[in-house]
Design an enzyme around this catalytic site. Structure first.
Site, PDB file in Angstrom:
ATOM      1  N   GLY A  90       0.841  -1.207   0.210  1.00  0.00           N
ATOM      2  CA  GLY A  90      -0.053   0.002  -0.004  1.00  0.00           C
ATOM      3  C   GLY A  90       0.910   1.378   0.011  1.00  0.00           C
ATOM      4  CG  HIS A  91       0.543   6.045   1.163  1.00  0.00           C
ATOM      5  ND1 HIS A  91       0.692   6.582  -0.172  1.00  0.00           N
ATOM      6  CD2 HIS A  91       0.932   7.001   1.947  1.00  0.00           C
ATOM      7  CE1 HIS A  91       0.964   8.002  -0.020  1.00  0.00           C
ATOM      8  NE2 HIS A  91       1.371   8.059   1.267  1.00  0.00           N
ATOM      9  CG  PHE A  92       2.794   3.597   5.222  1.00  0.00           C
ATOM     10  CD1 PHE A  92       3.144   4.743   5.861  1.00  0.00           C
ATOM     11  CD2 PHE A  92       1.226   3.809   5.375  1.00  0.00           C
ATOM     12  CE1 PHE A  92       2.301   5.916   6.345  1.00  0.00           C
ATOM     13  CE2 PHE A  92       0.437   4.647   5.974  1.00  0.00           C
ATOM     14  CZ  PHE A  92       1.189   5.821   6.364  1.00  0.00           C
TER      15      PHE A  92
END
Length: 114
Positions: A90-92
């Site tokens: 995901g985003h991280f």
């Protein structure tokens, strides 16, 4: 984030502290309102990518809800020989897949910088 335990609380606590600074809400709203001025620049960016032959590496989280994978694929349409890697994250992505991202980055820099 498939496994939130991979993101150190230090990461999001630091981010939260920064966005919570006095006056930052107005700064963020101003940036959001100004975003409309970015869109007219997109054709110039895409033209630059088509004509400059600048090397492009995009290592992206396939499940990123903030910057979706279509953004990474857009580089491949315009940049000659762009490397696009969609990772099951995901985003991280750096927190969850640091070794994978670092491997792509090292390989890319080794090829580009020779």
């Amino acid at each position: 984030m498939p496994d939130p335990s991979l993101v150190s609380p230090d990461t999001w606590e630091h981010d939260f502290a920064l966005v919570s600074r006095e006056g930052n809400d107005e700064v963020q709203l101003a940036l959001f309102r100004d975003y409309q001025n970015n869109r007219p620049l997109y054709p110039l960016l895409h033209e630059f990518l088509r004509t400059s032959e600048v090397p492009v590496l995009a290592v992206w989280g396939r499940n990123d809800e903030i910057f979706g994978p279509a953004g990474a694929r857009a580089f491949a349409r315009d940049a000659k020989d762009a490397e696009v890697h969609l990772i099951n994250g995901g985003h991280f992505l750096l927190e969850s897949h640091l070794d994978v991202v670092a491997g792509y980055l090292r390989g890319f820099l080794g090829r580009v910088l020779g």
